[in-house]
Design an enzyme around this catalytic site. Structure first.
Site, short mmCIF file in Angstrom:
data_model
loop_
_atom_site.label_atom_id
_atom_site.label_comp_id
_atom_site.label_asym_id
_atom_site.label_seq_id
_atom_site.Cartn_x
_atom_site.Cartn_y
_atom_site.Cartn_z
N SER A 1 -51.37 -0.91 15.58
CA SER A 1 -50.08 -1.34 16.12
C SER A 1 -49.68 -2.71 15.57
CB SER A 1 -50.16 -1.34 17.65
OG SER A 1 -48.89 -1.46 18.25
N ASP B 1 -48.69 5.29 19.07
CA ASP B 1 -49.48 4.06 19.03
C ASP B 1 -50.98 4.30 18.86
OD1 ASP B 1 -50.35 1.40 19.54
OD2 ASP B 1 -50.51 1.85 21.67
#
Length: 291
Positions: free
Chosen positions: A39, A161
């Site tokens: 991320s 994510d």
């Protein structure tokens, strides 16, 4: 130092801490041969690998108030993502704060981006040399927070994510042959995640992704187990951890430039203070991990 990696946690806007850490690394010409990020950690890694000192700070602090960067209005009323992903992964690197694609492409460090496969709930690892033309897409996938960004499709996979399935991918670094690792965390020492509430919302939002549901429900256990492992390895000297020394005053979706700037500065301060110890640790990197 040849078998030492760099592992970067995500954390949304808390990743500004990592931006400060990596700027100090660049100032002191410290580039590790293997970098794996999740991320915001993966996003910060790209400017580190392209040798663009200060770029991460500009992108994440100076532009945070831009209406296309983070918008509750777009999220709540226009049904768009909370973060303006087109702005962040297209306009910013190509127009406003140009990314040095040439230097990034030429960098010799092995770079791995972590995302989560929505169908299985398992982590997927994308290595730069194998997916170079699609780095921006994969960064977008790795940073697409559930509920806040749309699912990304890449090579017939549905991705979100990377922090859902492998929040701090140190074990992957070891699996890839990098037995000792520098780890940058974005939470204070002793932090642990709590069990999620209202899991029915996950079912309602993502009814077609059973694997994602399981991964999100169990994410707190995965995260806490990973931190336990890291602290154990830290005691043995197998990892060197840089983490915020001051109590965090920044959330995952923080919009205050002052708070973000302070967190960036904290990353710099912590790294400068730790650098002598880090240099000593790196100079004694062993070929075999301590059992």
């Amino acid at each position: 130092m040849d078998n030492c990696g760099l592992v970067l946690e995500g954390g949304g806007m808390r990743g500004v801490y990592t931006a400060g850490v990596l700027d100090v690394f660049m100032e002191r010409d410290l580039y590790l041969p293997y970098v794996i990020g999740v991320s915001a950690g993966a996003c910060n890694a790209t400017s580190y690998l392209s040798r663009q000192h200060g770029r991460n700070r500009t992108v994440n602090v100076d532009y945070i108030t831009h209406p296309e960067y983070l918008s509750y209005k777009n999220w709540l009323f226009k049904k768009k993502g909370l973060f303006g992903m087109d702005f962040i992964f297209d306009d910013l690197p190509n127009k406003h704060v140009p990314f040095d694609f040439e230097s990034f492409n030429k960098s010799t460090e092995k770079f791995v981006i972590v995302a989560t496969d929505c169908h299985s709930g398992n982590p997927v690892y994308y290595e730069k040399s194998e997916h170079l033309p699609h780095m921006l897409t994969l960064l977008r996938a790795s940073a697409s927070l559930p509920f806040m960004a749309p699912v990304i499709t890449y090579q017939d996979m549905h991705l979100l994510d990377g922090g859902i399935s492998d929040p701090v991918p140190v074990k992957r670094a070891v699996q890839d042959g990098f037995l000792r690792n520098v780890i940058v965390l974005t939470q204070n020492k002793g932090y642990r995640k709590k069990k999620p509430r209202m899991t029915w919302l996950i079912k309602k939002k993502y009814p077609q992704y059973e694997g994602l549901f399981t991964a999100l429900v169990n994410r707190y256990e995965k995260y806490n187990e990973t931190l336990d492992y890291i602290e154990h390895e830290e005691e043995k000297g197998n990892v060197f951890v840089i983490r915020p020394s001051a109590k965090l005053d920044v959330g995952r979706i923080e919009r205050s430039p002052a708070k973000l700037s302070a967190l960036y500065d904290q990353g710099r301060i912590d790294t400068i203070e730790a650098f002598e110890g880090l240099s000593d640790w790196l100079s004694h990197t062993k070929e075999k991990i301590t059992s």
